[in-house]
Design a protein around this motif. Structure first.
Motif, PDB file in Angstrom:
ATOM      1  N   ILE A   5       0.826  -1.211   0.000  1.00 44.93           N
ATOM      2  CA  ILE A   5       0.000   0.000   0.000  1.00 44.93           C
ATOM      3  C   ILE A   5       0.858   1.259   0.000  1.00 44.93           C
ATOM      4  CG2 ILE A   5      -1.617   1.367   1.395  1.00 44.93           C
ATOM      5  CD1 ILE A   5      -2.926  -1.246   2.242  1.00 44.93           C
ATOM      6  N   PHE A   6       1.877   1.292   0.842  1.00 41.89           N
ATOM      7  CA  PHE A   6       2.632   2.536   1.039  1.00 41.89           C
ATOM      8  C   PHE A   6       3.890   2.626   0.184  1.00 41.89           C
ATOM      9  CE2 PHE A   6       0.276   1.933   5.035  1.00 41.89           C
ATOM     10  CZ  PHE A   6      -0.411   3.136   5.069  1.00 41.89           C
ATOM     11  N   MET A   7       4.299   1.536  -0.433  1.00 39.95           N
ATOM     12  CA  MET A   7       5.517   1.552  -1.247  1.00 39.95           C
ATOM     13  C   MET A   7       5.364   2.441  -2.470  1.00 39.95           C
ATOM     14  SD  MET A   7       7.450  -1.805  -2.732  1.00 39.95           S
ATOM     15  CE  MET A   7       9.076  -1.727  -3.486  1.00 39.95           C
ATOM     16  N   SER A   8       4.133   2.581  -2.957  1.00 35.62           N
ATOM     17  CA  SER A   8       3.892   3.329  -4.201  1.00 35.62           C
ATOM     18  C   SER A   8       3.623   4.816  -3.969  1.00 35.62           C
ATOM     19  CB  SER A   8       2.689   2.716  -4.928  1.00 35.62           C
ATOM     20  OG  SER A   8       1.528   2.777  -4.122  1.00 35.62           O
ATOM     21  N   LYS A   9       3.801   5.310  -2.750  1.00 33.49           N
ATOM     22  CA  LYS A   9       3.476   6.696  -2.429  1.00 33.49           C
ATOM     23  C   LYS A   9       4.645   7.654  -2.616  1.00 33.49           C
ATOM     24  CE  LYS A   9      -0.716   5.620  -1.146  1.00 33.49           C
ATOM     25  NZ  LYS A   9      -1.890   6.045  -1.942  1.00 33.49           N
ATOM     26  N   PRO A  51      14.115   9.986  -2.595  1.00 35.64           N
ATOM     27  CA  PRO A  51      14.619   8.982  -1.640  1.00 35.64           C
ATOM     28  C   PRO A  51      13.491   8.378  -0.812  1.00 35.64           C
ATOM     29  CG  PRO A  51      15.977  10.953  -1.601  1.00 35.64           C
ATOM     30  CD  PRO A  51      14.794  11.273  -2.457  1.00 35.64           C
ATOM     31  N   MET A  52      13.744   7.167  -0.332  1.00 29.47           N
ATOM     32  CA  MET A  52      12.721   6.434   0.417  1.00 29.47           C
ATOM     33  C   MET A  52      12.259   7.199   1.650  1.00 29.47           C
ATOM     34  SD  MET A  52      12.997   2.842   2.441  1.00 29.47           S
ATOM     35  CE  MET A  52      13.731   3.762   3.797  1.00 29.47           C
ATOM     36  N   PHE A 106       5.528   5.145   4.338  1.00 33.59           N
ATOM     37  CA  PHE A 106       6.284   3.925   4.069  1.00 33.59           C
ATOM     38  C   PHE A 106       7.450   3.773   5.040  1.00 33.59           C
ATOM     39  CE2 PHE A 106       9.694   1.729   1.648  1.00 33.59           C
ATOM     40  CZ  PHE A 106       9.069   0.502   1.495  1.00 33.59           C
ATOM     41  N   LEU A 107       8.101   4.877   5.366  1.00 29.59           N
ATOM     42  CA  LEU A 107       9.207   4.840   6.322  1.00 29.59           C
ATOM     43  C   LEU A 107       8.720   4.372   7.687  1.00 29.59           C
ATOM     44  CD1 LEU A 107      12.203   5.468   6.868  1.00 29.59           C
ATOM     45  CD2 LEU A 107      11.511   7.810   7.433  1.00 29.59           C
ATOM     46  N   VAL A 108       7.563   4.854   8.124  1.00 27.38           N
ATOM     47  CA  VAL A 108       6.991   4.434   9.409  1.00 27.38           C
ATOM     48  C   VAL A 108       6.685   2.936   9.398  1.00 27.38           C
ATOM     49  CG1 VAL A 108       4.995   4.697  10.938  1.00 27.38           C
ATOM     50  CG2 VAL A 108       6.080   6.720   9.947  1.00 27.38           C
ATOM     51  N   LEU A 143       7.801  -2.602  11.171  1.00 29.46           N
ATOM     52  CA  LEU A 143       7.991  -4.017  10.868  1.00 29.46           C
ATOM     53  C   LEU A 143       9.359  -4.507  11.324  1.00 29.46           C
ATOM     54  CD1 LEU A 143       6.410  -4.204   7.294  1.00 29.46           C
ATOM     55  CD2 LEU A 143       5.417  -4.985   9.446  1.00 29.46           C
ATOM     56  N   THR A 144      10.389  -3.688  11.092  1.00 30.60           N
ATOM     57  CA  THR A 144      11.734  -4.077  11.540  1.00 30.60           C
ATOM     58  C   THR A 144      11.787  -4.189  13.059  1.00 30.60           C
ATOM     59  OG1 THR A 144      12.692  -2.941   9.623  1.00 30.60           O
ATOM     60  CG2 THR A 144      14.169  -3.472  11.439  1.00 30.60           C
ATOM     61  N   SER A 145      11.184  -3.249  13.746  1.00 30.73           N
ATOM     62  CA  SER A 145      11.177  -3.268  15.216  1.00 30.73           C
ATOM     63  C   SER A 145      10.423  -4.479  15.743  1.00 30.73           C
ATOM     64  CB  SER A 145      10.558  -1.978  15.770  1.00 30.73           C
ATOM     65  OG  SER A 145      11.261  -0.841  15.315  1.00 30.73           O
TER      66      SER A 145
END
Length: 572
Positions: free
Chosen positions: A363-367, A460-461, A467-469, A474-476
């Motif tokens: 969902i957020f990768m394309s923003k 940049p990402m 998406f960064l959030v 997910l990593t945390s």
């Protein structure tokens, strides 16, 4: 009032007119609308208190002069026309004819157009100036730097088109504009088709562009079709082009493999706007109906934005395709290893991977917004391009190697107890499933991170805050379930096993970091200019060789001419 040896330039001051000045009252009795084929329009008028009608015609000067009697044409007609058009002015010719007083209103309406438009008297030129909009030159320079070819298709005089092309930067100061003149047998004395390439200056090697009129464009296709590829490759200014010729030119460029965009603001551009890969209307009139895009601002500044948005969308689509492909392969390898030992993921494990990780990323990768600068490098034209396939294949091999390595490292640990499959149970709760699930959860995040690279097509990402959030969350959470045992979540929901070794947990993190580093190296390699050029030359070598062989070559032979400067002839 100033005189110019044949032509008279008149200037009037309306404010100085007498207050009791009564203008003529002129009625328009019949109108022939502008025809792009005839390149002129005509009206029949009558002034009150007169017993005759007048015919007035305006249009392209070369068409107007063909309707006039030779005695009414100034001797310096072409000299003045070339002078003003060479300065970039738009020029219309005007002429009139006084009809005989015995011609009635009914006779006039029944008369065909060609009988009214003959033996006319030349009146002069209407000279208009269209000043370049402030950002036009910058936009064209940006497109040229990005290796996007810019050409001009206009209905104006070719000299006007060349002058505007130099002013806006389409034609470099040191670049020569060579005019293509193709004549049909009816246009020549010897009744044979003729082709000449004319220029007023010396041509330096291959640093030249071609200009052509609509009449020569038609004759070139009819009598010299072998030269058309050269025109399409080097053509810059296409003047006096009719609406159908504009459409035809767009289609010819597309047949040569070009992705053609078109900007226009008039009804004459509708066909070309519809035929182009991307049509942009610069007005909200007729052209906006035919084109898929309409600019709110009447300038070409929207073109760079449209290209950046389009490239960003295409780059995002490729990234999403690669991510979904890797998502499938990561899960495939994970289940392949677990099926080997007769185990499987649990329902909540599948739900966490498919719903929380994959869906949130998709969902957020394309923003991410487009990169603010255009670059010369183009994107692949399809999903099955060699660079995309190479990236996916190498990433699949890498993630499979990482999971396999983790499985064998697990088996070498002294505390490891292999799974003893029970046919009556699901065999989910085991070390193998815990390690493969935890590692694969990181891998989904890693490939999303790698495929979200920014420049040269996207920002940049970190500019994509949602998406960064998601990535941080997910990593945390993955680190939390790896290092911190939560009985209710880890045991009851995710059906994991508590790994007794902190050292092994650190090894998992090390494998994830190695995956990040290697995945970035692979993606940088696949997206590098050298790899791209290598793949492009490997794939298109035969095609490019074929195109080069089919293009005609110019053997330049200069022949001075007092009227046309210098001419050189093409040798096929």
């Amino acid at each position: 009032m100033t005189s110019k040896e044949g032509f008279t330039e008149s200037y009037s001051d309306v404010s100085s007119a007498s207050s009791d000045y009564i203008p003529y009252e002129v009625g328009i009795l019949k109108q022939f609308p502008f025809s792009s084929l005839l390149q002129r329009m005509t009206v029949v008028t009558r002034t009150l208190s007169t017993n005759h009608m007048n015919v007035f015609t305006k249009g392209a000067p070369e068409k107007i002069v063909s309707l006039c009697s030779t005695t009414s044409i100034p001797y310096n007609f072409h000299e003045v026309l070339d002078e003003y058009s060479g300065k970039g002015f738009r020029i219309l010719g005007v002429c009139y004819r006084k009809l005989e007083s015995n011609i009635s209103w009914h006779q006039m309406h029944k008369s065909p157009r060609d009988k009214l438009e003959r033996e006319m008297t030349f009146l002069g030129f209407i000279v208009m100036q269209n000043v370049l909009k402030p950002g036009t030159a910058d936009v064209i320079n940006t497109l040229k730097v990005a290796n996007i070819r810019v050409i001009m298709i206009t209905g104006d005089n070719i000299s006007t088109g060349v002058a505007v092309a130099r002013d806006c930067g389409m034609l470099d100061p040191e670049e020569t504009l060579v005019t293509v003149e193709a004549l049909s047998p009816s246009d020549t004395v010897h009744k044979e088709p003729s082709l000449q390439f004319k220029t007023a200056t010396h041509v330096e090697s291959n640093h030249y562009s071609l200009g052509i009129t609509g009449h020569s464009f038609y004759n070139l296709q009819t009598y010299f079709p072998e030269v058309v590829p050269l025109l399409l490759s080097k053509g810059l200014v296409y003047a006096r082009m009719s609406p159908s010729q504009k459409t035809q030119l767009i289609k010819l460029l597309q047949e040569r493999g070009y992705c053609a965009g078109m900007c226009g603001d008039g009804a004459n551009d509708c066909g070309a706007l519809r035929a182009a890969n991307v049509g942009v209307s610069l007005s909200e009139a007729e052209a906006s109906v035919a084109s898929p895009f309409t600019s709110r601002e009447p300038d070409i500044g929207c073109v760079t934005k449209l290209i950046r948005e389009g490239r960003c969308s295409l780059a995002t689509s490729f990234s999403m395709f690669k991510y979904m492909a890797l998502y499938s392969f990561i899960q495939f390898v994970s289940l392949l290893i677990l099926y080997w030992i007769e185990s499987n993921f649990g329902d909540w494990q599948f739900l966490y991977i498919d719903l929380i990780i994959t869906t949130a990323i998709a969902i957020f990768m394309s923003k991410t917004d487009p990169y603010p600068k255009l670059v010369a490098r183009q994107l692949p034209k399809g999903l099955f391009h060699v660079t995309i396939i190479a990236s996916v294949v190498l990433q699949v091999i890498l993630q499979a190697a990482i999971q396999t390595l983790a499985y064998f490292i697990l088996q070498s640990e002294p505390w490891f107890t292999p799974l003893k499959p029970n046919p009556k149970l699901d065999n989910i709760v085991c070390y193998e499933t815990t390690v493969i699930f935890t590692l694969s959860a990181f891998q989904y995040v890693v490939v999303a991170l790698v495929f979200s690279s920014g420049k040269p097509y996207r920002k940049p990402m970190y500019s994509n805050i949602p998406f960064l959030v998601v990535m941080i969350f997910l990593t945390s959470f993955n680190l939390l379930i790896l290092f911190y045992w939560m009985p209710w979540v880890s045991d009851k929901v995710l059906q994991l096993v508590n790994i007794p070794s902190t050292k092994f947990r650190i090894i998992i993190v090390g494998l994830v970091l190695c995956h990040v580093l290697a995945s970035h190296l692979i993606e940088n390699l696949a997206n590098s200019d050298k790899f791209y050029e290598f793949c492009l030359s490997f794939v298109t070598q035969k095609s490019l060789t074929h195109q080069t062989q089919t293009l005609p070559t110019l053997n330049v032979e200069f022949k001075p001419n007092q009227i046309d400067g210098q001419s050189f002839y093409v040798s096929i």
